[in-house]
Scaffold this motif. Structure first.
Motif, mmCIF file in Angstrom:
data_model
loop_
_atom_site.group_PDB
_atom_site.id
_atom_site.type_symbol
_atom_site.label_atom_id
_atom_site.label_comp_id
_atom_site.label_asym_id
_atom_site.label_seq_id
_atom_site.Cartn_x
_atom_site.Cartn_y
_atom_site.Cartn_z
ATOM 1 N N SER A 168 0.859 -1.187 0.000
ATOM 2 C CA SER A 168 0.000 0.000 0.000
ATOM 3 C C SER A 168 0.888 1.226 0.000
ATOM 4 O O SER A 168 1.865 1.291 0.744
ATOM 5 N N ARG B 192 -2.416 0.698 -4.391
ATOM 6 C CA ARG B 192 -1.957 -0.617 -3.947
ATOM 7 C C ARG B 192 -1.397 -1.379 -5.136
ATOM 8 O O ARG B 192 -1.800 -1.151 -6.276
ATOM 9 N N ARG C 59 -1.886 -3.108 -10.198
ATOM 10 C CA ARG C 59 -1.952 -1.984 -9.273
ATOM 11 C C ARG C 59 -3.257 -1.228 -9.462
ATOM 12 O O ARG C 59 -3.899 -1.320 -10.512
#
Length: 152
Positions: free
Chosen positions: A128, A133, A148
């Motif tokens: 994160s 993320r 992502r």
């Protein structure tokens, strides 16, 4: 690496929306910045355009970011000790670091589950960051891939 067992789950078609960025290793950063920016005419990201997670590396000259006409980001990562596997540049080899796919934040956890259920070798993550993320894993040939998503 991908397991030889049959796939029990998969991401539905269309979940991976586009290539988010492509990262390549370069031996000489200034020469590569000149090539991609001045010769190929790609737009180099500067100042506030640089992703927060890369600002320090860009400031140190270790990373440069370019935007392609279709808005894909090309990241250059400085690797000064990089040597080609073959002195003849016409021989195939890669300078690629990883290929990243963008996914909607609501589907990120499902993507992680799919990777785990299929026993895909995870390099690291999920991670994160302020910008979102990501999870890094290998394709069947050992090439690093990222899925992502932007921060929600």
């Amino acid at each position: 690496m991908i397991s030889s067992s049959p796939v029990t789950t998969a991401l539905p078609l269309g979940y991976l929306r586009r290539v988010h960025h492509f990262a390549i290793n370069v031996k000489e950063m200034q020469r590569s910045r000149h090539f991609y920016g001045k010769i190929l005419g790609l737009y180099e990201l500067t100042g506030a355009e640089v992703p927060e997670t890369l600002k320090a590396e860009v400031a140190a000259g270790k990373v440069a970011n370019f935007r392609t006409p279709d808005d894909t980001i090309l990241d250059l990562f400085w690797e000064p000790d990089l040597s080609p596997p073959n002195a003849d540049p016409k021989q195939q080899f890669t300078r690629a670091n990883h290929l990243a796919f963008d996914i909607a934040p609501q589907f990120f956890d499902q993507a992680v589950e799919v990777l785990q259920q299929n026993q895909i070798l995870i390099d690291h993550g999920p991670v994160s960051r302020p910008t979102g993320r990501g999870i890094y894993f290998y394709d069947p040939d050992g090439f690093l891939i990222e899925i992502r998503c932007n921060a929600e």
